[in-house]
Design an enzyme around this catalytic site. Structure first.
Site, PDB file in Angstrom:
ATOM      1  N   SER A   1      -2.317  -7.615  -3.590  1.00  0.00           N
ATOM      2  CA  SER A   1      -2.160  -9.042  -3.906  1.00  0.00           C
ATOM      3  C   SER A   1      -0.858  -9.599  -3.331  1.00  0.00           C
ATOM      4  CB  SER A   1      -2.268  -9.301  -5.412  1.00  0.00           C
ATOM      5  OG  SER A   1      -1.543  -8.383  -6.198  1.00  0.00           O
TER       6      SER A   1
ATOM      7  N   SER B   1       0.853  -1.179   0.000  1.00  0.00           N
ATOM      8  CA  SER B   1       0.000   0.000   0.000  1.00  0.00           C
ATOM      9  C   SER B   1       0.894   1.236   0.000  1.00  0.00           C
ATOM     10  CB  SER B   1      -0.880  -0.018   1.255  1.00  0.00           C
ATOM     11  OG  SER B   1      -1.702   1.127   1.284  1.00  0.00           O
ATOM     12  N   GLY B   2       0.633   2.159  -0.907  1.00  0.00           N
ATOM     13  CA  GLY B   2       1.446   3.372  -0.995  1.00  0.00           C
ATOM     14  C   GLY B   2       2.665   3.240  -1.893  1.00  0.00           C
TER      15      GLY B   2
HETATM   16  N1  LIG Z   1       7.899   7.657  -8.001  1.00  0.00           N
HETATM   17  C1  LIG Z   1       6.637   7.566  -7.590  1.00  0.00           C
HETATM   18  N2  LIG Z   1       5.769   6.797  -8.279  1.00  0.00           N
HETATM   19  C2  LIG Z   1       4.478   6.694  -7.868  1.00  0.00           C
HETATM   20  N3  LIG Z   1       3.968   7.304  -6.770  1.00  0.00           N
HETATM   21  C3  LIG Z   1       4.800   8.078  -6.042  1.00  0.00           C
HETATM   22  C4  LIG Z   1       6.156   8.229  -6.420  1.00  0.00           C
HETATM   23  N4  LIG Z   1       6.747   9.046  -5.510  1.00  0.00           N
HETATM   24  C5  LIG Z   1       5.804   9.390  -4.628  1.00  0.00           C
HETATM   25  N5  LIG Z   1       4.616   8.827  -4.932  1.00  0.00           N
HETATM   26  C6  LIG Z   1       3.394   9.019  -4.151  1.00  0.00           C
HETATM   27  O1  LIG Z   1       3.143   7.796  -3.484  1.00  0.00           O
HETATM   28  C7  LIG Z   1       1.744   7.617  -3.298  1.00  0.00           C
HETATM   29  C8  LIG Z   1       1.324   6.280  -3.885  1.00  0.00           C
HETATM   30  O2  LIG Z   1      -0.028   6.077  -3.579  1.00  0.00           O
HETATM   31  P1  LIG Z   1      -0.967   5.080  -4.359  1.00  0.00           P
HETATM   32  O3  LIG Z   1      -0.762   5.213  -5.822  1.00  0.00           O
HETATM   33  O4  LIG Z   1      -2.337   5.289  -3.826  1.00  0.00           O
HETATM   34  O5  LIG Z   1      -0.371   3.675  -3.893  1.00  0.00           O
HETATM   35  P2  LIG Z   1      -1.031   2.223  -3.978  1.00  0.00           P
HETATM   36  O6  LIG Z   1      -2.129   2.273  -4.983  1.00  0.00           O
HETATM   37  O7  LIG Z   1       0.116   1.355  -4.362  1.00  0.00           O
HETATM   38  O8  LIG Z   1      -1.522   1.933  -2.597  1.00  0.00           O
HETATM   39  C9  LIG Z   1       1.050   8.787  -3.978  1.00  0.00           C
HETATM   40  O9  LIG Z   1       0.743   9.751  -3.018  1.00  0.00           O
HETATM   41  C10 LIG Z   1       2.124   9.280  -4.954  1.00  0.00           C
HETATM   42  O10 LIG Z   1       1.982  10.639  -5.237  1.00  0.00           O
END
Ligand SMILES: Nc1ncnc2c1ncn2[C@@H]1O[C@H](COP(=O)(O)OP(=O)(O)O)[C@@H](O)[C@H]1O
Ligand SMILES: [Mg+2]
Length: 193
Positions: free
Chosen positions: A106, A34-35
């Site tokens: 996953s 997540s994140g």
């Molecule tokens: N290089 C990067 N690539 C993608 N997201 C990034 C990157 N650096 C920082 N972020 C930040 O990380 C977070 C990723 O969140 P999210 O896409 O919701 O993750 P997930 O769907 O994997 O849980 C967002 O706030 C995004 O702006």
């Protein structure tokens, strides 16, 4: 297995739909903590494909839990069922000829492998969106790590539940090193060659 059911074939197949659409139906399966950036990358890939006249559709973990999977929680068993259903849905979308962008933590190899089987390996691209748990916890876009660390969320991947890293993904996006544009570029390169 239910009795008295029989597959009823149509006369228009995947290949015919693909020719009509001018693209290959496949599934990009984004996995990671997540994140880590799965949804953020999928949203940008969708926009870039749209610009190029390619039809894609996003299946996103949280979104499907509002409807199709609203009866499921986050125990290992529910996660398995969550991924099983998503794998089946993604298989239908790919069969429809769509470039399907599936973003789900996953965490279990077996679950991802089952999705690959349901979809067919030739139509399945496993994309490991990689960032360590410290980085994800720092980003904490939904405030979930803060809650998990306070013990307010059970079975939180990376904190109180395991994440099994992919062994042979088609692509690794290390989001601690690649910016968003670079990740999107690599995904497009993978599928538009
Ligand atoms: N290089 C990067 N690539 C993608 N997201 C990034 C990157 N650096 C920082 N972020 C930040 O990380 C977070 C990723 O969140 P999210 O896409 O919701 O993750 P997930 O769907 O994997 O849980 C967002 O706030 C995004 O702006
Ligand atoms: Mg997400």
């Amino acid at each position: 297995m239910v009795d008295n059911i029989k597959w009823h074939s149509g006369e228009i197949n995947k290949a015919a739909r693909e020719e009509l659409l001018g693209q290959k139906g496949l599934v990009l399966w984004f996995t990671g903590l997540s994140g880590s950036g799965k949804s953020t990358i999928a949203v940008e890939v969708e926009k870039e494909l749209f610009k190029r006249g390619k039809v894609s559709y996003r299946l996103d973990g949280d979104n499907l839990r509002f409807g199709l999977n609203k009866d499921l929680g986050f125990t290992a068993q529910d996660r398995e069922e969550n991924i099983r259903r998503i794998g089946e849905v993604a298989a239908l979308f790919a069969d429809a000829g769509l470039i399907t962008l599936a973003s789900f933590i996953s965490p279990y190899r077996a679950g991802r492998e089952a999705a690959r089987q349901a979809i067919g390996s030739e139509n399945f691209k496993e994309i490991y969106v990689k960032a360590d748990v410290e980085t994800c916890a720092e980003r904490d876009p939904k405030g979930l790590y803060a809650k998990a660390k306070k013990g307010e969320i059970e079975n939180f991947t990376g904190i109180s539940a395991p994440y099994e890293e992919p062994e042979n993904p088609e692509l690794i996006l290390d989001t601690q090193r690649l910016n968003l544009e670079e990740s999107v570029e690599l995904v497009l390169k993978l599928i538009l060659k």
